[in-house]
Design an enzyme around this catalytic site. Structure first.
Site, PDB file in Angstrom:
ATOM      1  N   SER A 125       0.719  -1.185   0.110  1.00  0.00           N
ATOM      2  CA  SER A 125       0.010  -0.043  -0.001  1.00  0.00           C
ATOM      3  C   SER A 125       0.901   1.375   0.008  1.00  0.00           C
ATOM      4  CB  SER A 125      -0.948  -0.127   1.267  1.00  0.00           C
ATOM      5  OG  SER A 125      -1.388   1.201   1.547  1.00  0.00           O
ATOM      6  N   TYR A 150      -1.699  -0.897  11.023  1.00  0.00           N
ATOM      7  CA  TYR A 150      -1.903  -1.628   9.668  1.00  0.00           C
ATOM      8  C   TYR A 150      -0.877  -1.160   8.693  1.00  0.00           C
ATOM      9  CZ  TYR A 150      -3.465  -1.468   4.726  1.00  0.00           C
ATOM     10  OH  TYR A 150      -3.508  -1.700   3.676  1.00  0.00           O
ATOM     11  N   LYS A 154       2.429  -3.617   6.566  1.00  0.00           N
ATOM     12  CA  LYS A 154       2.630  -3.634   5.110  1.00  0.00           C
ATOM     13  C   LYS A 154       4.300  -3.300   4.868  1.00  0.00           C
ATOM     14  CE  LYS A 154      -1.057  -4.454   3.451  1.00  0.00           C
ATOM     15  NZ  LYS A 154      -1.488  -5.651   2.811  1.00  0.00           N
TER      16      LYS A 154
HETATM   17  C1  WQD Z   1      -9.633   9.048   1.398  1.00  0.00           C
HETATM   18  C2  WQD Z   1      -9.991  10.684   1.574  1.00  0.00           C
HETATM   19  C3  WQD Z   1     -10.092  11.384   3.949  1.00  0.00           C
HETATM   20  C4  WQD Z   1     -13.939   9.046   4.471  1.00  0.00           C
HETATM   21  C5  WQD Z   1      -6.878   4.379   3.260  1.00  0.00           C
HETATM   22  C6  WQD Z   1      -5.706   3.297   3.648  1.00  0.00           C
HETATM   23  C7  WQD Z   1      -5.145   2.806   2.506  1.00  0.00           C
HETATM   24  C8  WQD Z   1      -6.096   1.954   2.031  1.00  0.00           C
HETATM   25  C9  WQD Z   1      -7.266   2.944   1.402  1.00  0.00           C
HETATM   26  C10 WQD Z   1      -6.172  -0.212   2.773  1.00  0.00           C
HETATM   27  C11 WQD Z   1      -9.075  11.131   2.851  1.00  0.00           C
HETATM   28  C12 WQD Z   1     -11.653  11.563   3.194  1.00  0.00           C
HETATM   29  C13 WQD Z   1     -12.645   9.482   3.824  1.00  0.00           C
HETATM   30  C14 WQD Z   1     -14.923  10.115   4.883  1.00  0.00           C
HETATM   31  C15 WQD Z   1     -13.840  11.936   4.175  1.00  0.00           C
HETATM   32  N1  WQD Z   1      -6.285   0.980   2.632  1.00  0.00           N
HETATM   33  N2  WQD Z   1     -12.785  11.037   3.822  1.00  0.00           N
HETATM   34  N3  WQD Z   1     -14.772  11.472   4.767  1.00  0.00           N
HETATM   35  O1  WQD Z   1      -7.144   7.173   4.066  1.00  0.00           O
HETATM   36  O2  WQD Z   1      -6.464   7.697   1.685  1.00  0.00           O
HETATM   37  O3  WQD Z   1      -6.357   5.369   2.388  1.00  0.00           O
HETATM   38  O4  WQD Z   1      -7.900   3.487   2.419  1.00  0.00           O
HETATM   39  O5  WQD Z   1      -5.183  -0.929   1.636  1.00  0.00           O
HETATM   40  O6  WQD Z   1      -3.866   1.936   3.172  1.00  0.00           O
HETATM   41  O7  WQD Z   1      -4.632   4.424   4.632  1.00  0.00           O
HETATM   42  O8  WQD Z   1      -8.436   6.477   2.213  1.00  0.00           O
HETATM   43  O9  WQD Z   1     -11.073   6.516   1.387  1.00  0.00           O
HETATM   44  O10 WQD Z   1     -10.138   6.627   3.961  1.00  0.00           O
HETATM   45  O11 WQD Z   1      -9.969   8.484   2.653  1.00  0.00           O
HETATM   46  O12 WQD Z   1     -13.472  13.139   3.963  1.00  0.00           O
HETATM   47  O13 WQD Z   1     -16.055   9.675   5.685  1.00  0.00           O
HETATM   48  O14 WQD Z   1     -11.293  10.877   1.954  1.00  0.00           O
HETATM   49  O15 WQD Z   1     -10.021  12.250   4.943  1.00  0.00           O
HETATM   50  O16 WQD Z   1      -8.681  12.557   2.702  1.00  0.00           O
HETATM   51  P1  WQD Z   1      -7.060   6.837   2.649  1.00  0.00           P
HETATM   52  P2  WQD Z   1      -9.994   6.935   2.665  1.00  0.00           P
END
Ligand code: WQD
Length: 338
Positions: A125, A150, A154
């Site tokens: 990741s 997590y 990785k």
């Molecule tokens: C994306 C953006 C949030 C939810 C994570 C893991 C990564 C992979 C993918 C497993 C961010 C914003 C999110 C919400 C929001 N996982 N957001 N409101 O955190 O980039 O990555 O998931 O492999 O390893 O770290 O993905 O979709 O959670 O967030 O504003 O209800 O959306 O702040 O900027 P992230 P995400």
């Protein structure tokens, strides 16, 4: 050739199984069903008309792993997805994450070494980069201290594989560092099935649009970005799945330049949270109910891939746009809520 896909009933795993079968591989899935349903097999079969062999198995059981390989002596390669992956949960329950994600990897690698099995694709990741100093992010960007257990599993996982490759020159592995996988198969037969309240942005968007969630909270608009919201590299899950088949064929065809290689898998394009919302509103024709709230702990400001290595050396590039991915996510949400 028979390929083992661990975690093959999960989101990225199931899409990869479809692409493997479409390329003529025979697929065996191991899944412990802790974060997936056996019904996903029906979706895979509906697309490929081939039902993969499935075995429910907890990879934390070393005996179980040994016994599995005794019964499947003709496994030609392994794609390892099986892992816990909820960032927030890992902070509250680190030992559960280290035990599951690390032990299962070690037992798999030990068995492969024992049986002289050579080809191993690892689901990694972009989280290993933390907040990269330079954007877009290349594969030689420094791996930063993990923001969560997590993410640490990785990083540790990649080091375990690197050390294994160092001691066994015949063992070949590729670690694929995903950016943000989103969307669903165009058939809407398989897709993302988050359990409980979605942690990730896109399933939260589609569940809000379909009425399961009241309102999307946008975590912060005071970041140093053009519109103040975080930037990510949203990659269509089918593009991502296809990359795994390309990587596997690279190993099977002995085309790898080193016996441990790392590739970033992204579109190379960064999109902000507000741009993602706008894309969804455009493709769905609906207005999304959201509000800006405070930042979420652990979020990096921006992360998107430098894709030259994957494009030129791996010979893979994404084909789908953010709109395509959002439209497929919406089709899937509507299909499962029927
Ligand atoms: C994306 C953006 C949030 C939810 C994570 C893991 C990564 C992979 C993918 C497993 C961010 C914003 C999110 C919400 C929001 N996982 N957001 N409101 O955190 O980039 O990555 O998931 O492999 O390893 O770290 O993905 O979709 O959670 O967030 O504003 O209800 O959306 O702040 O900027 P992230 P995400």
């Amino acid at each position: 050739m028979k390929i083992l896909v661990t975690g093959g009933l999960g989101y990225i795993g199931s899409h990869t199984v479809v692409e493997l079968q479409s390329e003529g591989f025979e697929v065996v899935i191991i899944d412990d069903l802790s974060n997936a349903s056996e019904k996903v097999l029906d979706g895979i079969e509906a697309i490929t008309h081939k039902r993969p062999i499935f075995e429910k198995l907890d990879l934390k059981s070393k005996i179980g792993v040994t016994d599995f390989f005794k019964r499947h002596k003709d496994i030609g390669g392994v794609i390892h997805f099986a892992a816990y992956k909820a960032v927030g949960e890992s902070v509250n329950n680190p030992l559960m994450y280290y035990e599951n994600n690390i032990n299962s990897l070690v037992y798999l690698l030990q068995e492969m070494a024992q049986l002289d099995k050579k080809n191993f694709i690892f689901s990694s990741s972009c989280t290993v980069y933390g907040q990269a100093d330079k954007l877009p992010i290349t594969e030689d960007a420094p791996v930063k201290p993990a923001e969560s257990p997590y993410g640490n599993t990785k990083q540790i996982g990649e080091e375990i594989i690197r050390d294994t490759c160092r001691v066994d020159q015949d063992f070949k592995s590729i670690a694929l560092r995903y950016f943000n996988p989103i969307g669903a198969h165009p058939s809407a037969e398989i897709g993302e099935l988050p359990i409980g309240v979605p942690q990730n942005l896109v399933p939260y968007i589609t569940q809000t649009a379909i009425g399961i969630r009241e309102q999307l909270s946008v975590f912060g608009n005071d970041y140093p970005t053009p519109d103040g919201t975080c930037i990510r590299d949203y990659i269509h899950v089918v593009d991502l799945a296809k990359a795994h088949v390309v990587a596997l064929n690279r190993l099977l065809g002995n085309k790898n330049e080193a016996n441990f290689e790392v590739f970033n898998l992204g579109t190379g394009k960064g999109s902000s949270v507000l741009e993602a919302i706008k894309s969804f509103e455009k493709v769905s024709g609906t207005k999304l109910n959201y509000k800006i709230v405070g930042r979420r702990e652990g979020d990096v400001t921006a992360a998107y891939a430098e894709t030259t290595k994957a494009n030129t050396i791996l010979g893979w590039k994404t084909k789908s746009s953010l709109d395509d991915a959002m439209a497929s996510a919406w089709r899937w949400e509507q299909r499962i809520r029927k």
